[in-house]
Design a protein around this motif. Structure first.
Motif, PDB file in Angstrom:
ATOM      1  N   GLN A   8       0.936  -1.169  -0.031  1.00 43.52           N
ATOM      2  CA  GLN A   8      -0.005  -0.151  -0.035  1.00 43.52           C
ATOM      3  C   GLN A   8       0.946   1.113  -0.005  1.00 43.52           C
ATOM      4  O   GLN A   8       0.590   2.243  -0.757  1.00 43.52           O
ATOM      5  CB  GLN A   8      -0.913   0.048   1.137  1.00 43.52           C
ATOM      6  CG  GLN A   8      -2.114   1.025   1.284  1.00 43.52           C
ATOM      7  CD  GLN A   8      -2.939   1.161   0.055  1.00 43.52           C
ATOM      8  OE1 GLN A   8      -3.024   0.103  -0.324  1.00 43.52           O
ATOM      9  NE2 GLN A   8      -3.702   2.332  -0.292  1.00 43.52           N
ATOM     10  N   ARG A   9       1.821   1.419   0.761  1.00 44.88           N
ATOM     11  CA  ARG A   9       2.795   2.501   0.714  1.00 44.88           C
ATOM     12  C   ARG A   9       3.382   2.410  -0.581  1.00 44.88           C
ATOM     13  O   ARG A   9       3.657   3.730  -1.017  1.00 44.88           O
ATOM     14  CB  ARG A   9       4.248   2.161   1.849  1.00 44.88           C
ATOM     15  CG  ARG A   9       4.948   3.367   2.013  1.00 44.88           C
ATOM     16  CD  ARG A   9       5.927   3.362   2.954  1.00 44.88           C
ATOM     17  NE  ARG A   9       5.447   3.350   4.219  1.00 44.88           N
ATOM     18  CZ  ARG A   9       5.420   2.237   5.231  1.00 44.88           C
ATOM     19  NH1 ARG A   9       5.817   1.203   5.040  1.00 44.88           N
ATOM     20  NH2 ARG A   9       4.779   2.469   6.216  1.00 44.88           N
ATOM     21  N   HIS A  11       2.138   1.817  -3.472  1.00 40.86           N
ATOM     22  CA  HIS A  11       1.221   2.475  -4.194  1.00 40.86           C
ATOM     23  C   HIS A  11       0.927   3.805  -4.067  1.00 40.86           C
ATOM     24  O   HIS A  11       0.777   4.719  -5.110  1.00 40.86           O
ATOM     25  CB  HIS A  11      -0.239   1.537  -3.955  1.00 40.86           C
ATOM     26  CG  HIS A  11      -1.315   2.328  -4.646  1.00 40.86           C
ATOM     27  ND1 HIS A  11      -1.561   2.363  -6.073  1.00 40.86           N
ATOM     28  CD2 HIS A  11      -2.324   2.969  -4.150  1.00 40.86           C
ATOM     29  CE1 HIS A  11      -2.633   2.886  -6.297  1.00 40.86           C
ATOM     30  NE2 HIS A  11      -3.150   3.319  -5.168  1.00 40.86           N
ATOM     31  N   LEU A  12       0.906   4.135  -2.534  1.00 40.79           N
ATOM     32  CA  LEU A  12       0.836   5.608  -2.331  1.00 40.79           C
ATOM     33  C   LEU A  12       1.874   6.637  -2.957  1.00 40.79           C
ATOM     34  O   LEU A  12       1.554   7.843  -3.105  1.00 40.79           O
ATOM     35  CB  LEU A  12       0.525   5.759  -0.865  1.00 40.79           C
ATOM     36  CG  LEU A  12      -0.972   5.209  -0.574  1.00 40.79           C
ATOM     37  CD1 LEU A  12      -1.122   5.170   1.050  1.00 40.79           C
ATOM     38  CD2 LEU A  12      -2.167   5.838  -0.786  1.00 40.79           C
ATOM     39  N   GLU A  15       1.473   7.133  -6.320  1.00 43.26           N
ATOM     40  CA  GLU A  15       0.518   8.100  -6.681  1.00 43.26           C
ATOM     41  C   GLU A  15       0.933   9.466  -6.479  1.00 43.26           C
ATOM     42  O   GLU A  15       0.589  10.542  -6.904  1.00 43.26           O
ATOM     43  CB  GLU A  15      -0.832   7.710  -5.709  1.00 43.26           C
ATOM     44  CG  GLU A  15      -2.052   8.428  -6.033  1.00 43.26           C
ATOM     45  CD  GLU A  15      -2.655   8.042  -7.183  1.00 43.26           C
ATOM     46  OE1 GLU A  15      -3.333   8.877  -7.762  1.00 43.26           O
ATOM     47  OE2 GLU A  15      -2.318   6.931  -7.715  1.00 43.26           O
ATOM     48  N   LEU A  16       1.471   9.608  -5.142  1.00 47.88           N
ATOM     49  CA  LEU A  16       2.331  11.026  -5.073  1.00 47.88           C
ATOM     50  C   LEU A  16       3.068  11.467  -6.278  1.00 47.88           C
ATOM     51  O   LEU A  16       2.939  12.710  -6.559  1.00 47.88           O
ATOM     52  CB  LEU A  16       3.054  10.860  -3.709  1.00 47.88           C
ATOM     53  CG  LEU A  16       2.332  11.289  -2.478  1.00 47.88           C
ATOM     54  CD1 LEU A  16       3.393  11.056  -1.303  1.00 47.88           C
ATOM     55  CD2 LEU A  16       1.544  12.530  -2.366  1.00 47.88           C
ATOM     56  N   THR A  39      -3.228  15.317  -3.170  1.00 47.93           N
ATOM     57  CA  THR A  39      -1.830  15.152  -2.696  1.00 47.93           C
ATOM     58  C   THR A  39      -1.888  14.973  -1.049  1.00 47.93           C
ATOM     59  O   THR A  39      -1.390  13.923  -0.559  1.00 47.93           O
ATOM     60  CB  THR A  39      -0.807  16.319  -3.234  1.00 47.93           C
ATOM     61  OG1 THR A  39      -0.674  16.140  -4.491  1.00 47.93           O
ATOM     62  CG2 THR A  39       0.461  15.863  -2.498  1.00 47.93           C
ATOM     63  N   HIS A  41      -4.485  14.220   0.497  1.00 44.20           N
ATOM     64  CA  HIS A  41      -5.292  12.837   0.862  1.00 44.20           C
ATOM     65  C   HIS A  41      -4.282  11.795   0.827  1.00 44.20           C
ATOM     66  O   HIS A  41      -4.430  10.869   1.708  1.00 44.20           O
ATOM     67  CB  HIS A  41      -6.416  12.711  -0.062  1.00 44.20           C
ATOM     68  CG  HIS A  41      -7.625  13.466   0.343  1.00 44.20           C
ATOM     69  ND1 HIS A  41      -8.568  13.041   1.353  1.00 44.20           N
ATOM     70  CD2 HIS A  41      -8.113  14.641  -0.299  1.00 44.20           C
ATOM     71  CE1 HIS A  41      -9.457  14.012   1.294  1.00 44.20           C
ATOM     72  NE2 HIS A  41      -9.193  14.848   0.574  1.00 44.20           N
ATOM     73  N   VAL A  42      -3.599  11.754  -0.039  1.00 37.26           N
ATOM     74  CA  VAL A  42      -2.338  10.665  -0.209  1.00 37.26           C
ATOM     75  C   VAL A  42      -1.397  10.658   0.963  1.00 37.26           C
ATOM     76  O   VAL A  42      -1.097   9.786   1.644  1.00 37.26           O
ATOM     77  CB  VAL A  42      -1.830  10.684  -1.664  1.00 37.26           C
ATOM     78  CG1 VAL A  42      -0.735   9.648  -1.749  1.00 37.26           C
ATOM     79  CG2 VAL A  42      -3.025  10.396  -2.752  1.00 37.26           C
ATOM     80  N   GLN A  43      -1.073  11.779   1.301  1.00 40.19           N
ATOM     81  CA  GLN A  43      -0.318  12.058   2.323  1.00 40.19           C
ATOM     82  C   GLN A  43      -0.809  11.481   3.821  1.00 40.19           C
ATOM     83  O   GLN A  43      -0.168  10.946   4.482  1.00 40.19           O
ATOM     84  CB  GLN A  43       0.349  13.469   2.330  1.00 40.19           C
ATOM     85  CG  GLN A  43       1.168  13.787   1.351  1.00 40.19           C
ATOM     86  CD  GLN A  43       1.330  15.215   1.208  1.00 40.19           C
ATOM     87  OE1 GLN A  43       0.733  16.295   1.679  1.00 40.19           O
ATOM     88  NE2 GLN A  43       2.617  15.699   0.636  1.00 40.19           N
ATOM     89  N   ASP A  45      -3.160   9.417   3.952  1.00 42.64           N
ATOM     90  CA  ASP A  45      -3.195   7.823   3.764  1.00 42.64           C
ATOM     91  C   ASP A  45      -1.788   7.366   4.183  1.00 42.64           C
ATOM     92  O   ASP A  45      -1.732   6.458   5.015  1.00 42.64           O
ATOM     93  CB  ASP A  45      -3.529   7.372   2.420  1.00 42.64           C
ATOM     94  CG  ASP A  45      -5.193   7.738   2.103  1.00 42.64           C
ATOM     95  OD1 ASP A  45      -5.810   7.894   3.127  1.00 42.64           O
ATOM     96  OD2 ASP A  45      -5.228   7.764   0.932  1.00 42.64           O
ATOM     97  N   LEU A  46      -0.770   7.867   3.671  1.00 43.88           N
ATOM     98  CA  LEU A  46       0.697   7.428   3.900  1.00 43.88           C
ATOM     99  C   LEU A  46       0.924   7.601   5.590  1.00 43.88           C
ATOM    100  O   LEU A  46       1.608   6.744   6.311  1.00 43.88           O
ATOM    101  CB  LEU A  46       1.862   8.281   3.317  1.00 43.88           C
ATOM    102  CG  LEU A  46       1.992   7.918   2.012  1.00 43.88           C
ATOM    103  CD1 LEU A  46       2.857   8.618   1.317  1.00 43.88           C
ATOM    104  CD2 LEU A  46       2.615   6.584   1.856  1.00 43.88           C
TER     105      LEU A  46
END
Length: 76
Positions: A8-9, A11-12, A15-16, A39, A41-43, A45-46
């Motif tokens: 998952q990391r 993938h994220l 995405e970033l 961006t 939101h993805v941060q 999630d990380l």
């Protein structure tokens, strides 16, 4: 579980990188704002992945080293 978190990391982070490329090519302020929001939101999630990993490490401890294949020493 750590394998899932690692995937998952990865993938994220990909995405970033993609969002950064899109943001650099953005042609208007609204598009830039939307990409900035994505961006963030993805941060977030990380950050959640980091938190989950820390909780799991406290619960089960660090992953055990894999045993060496039969017939090979651990230093080979």
């Amino acid at each position: 579980m750590q394998m899932v978190l690692g995937q998952q990391r990865t993938h994220l982070l990909r995405e970033l990188r993609n969002l950064d490329g899109l943001r650099r090519a953005a042609t208007g302020p609204v598009v830039g704002l939307l990409l900035s929001a994505a961006t963030r939101h993805v941060q977030a999630d990380l950050s959640f992945i980091d938190d989950a990993e820390q909780v799991l490490l406290r619960m089960v401890g660090p992953p055990l080293a894999r045993p060496a294949p039969r017939g090979l020493s651990a230093t080979a």
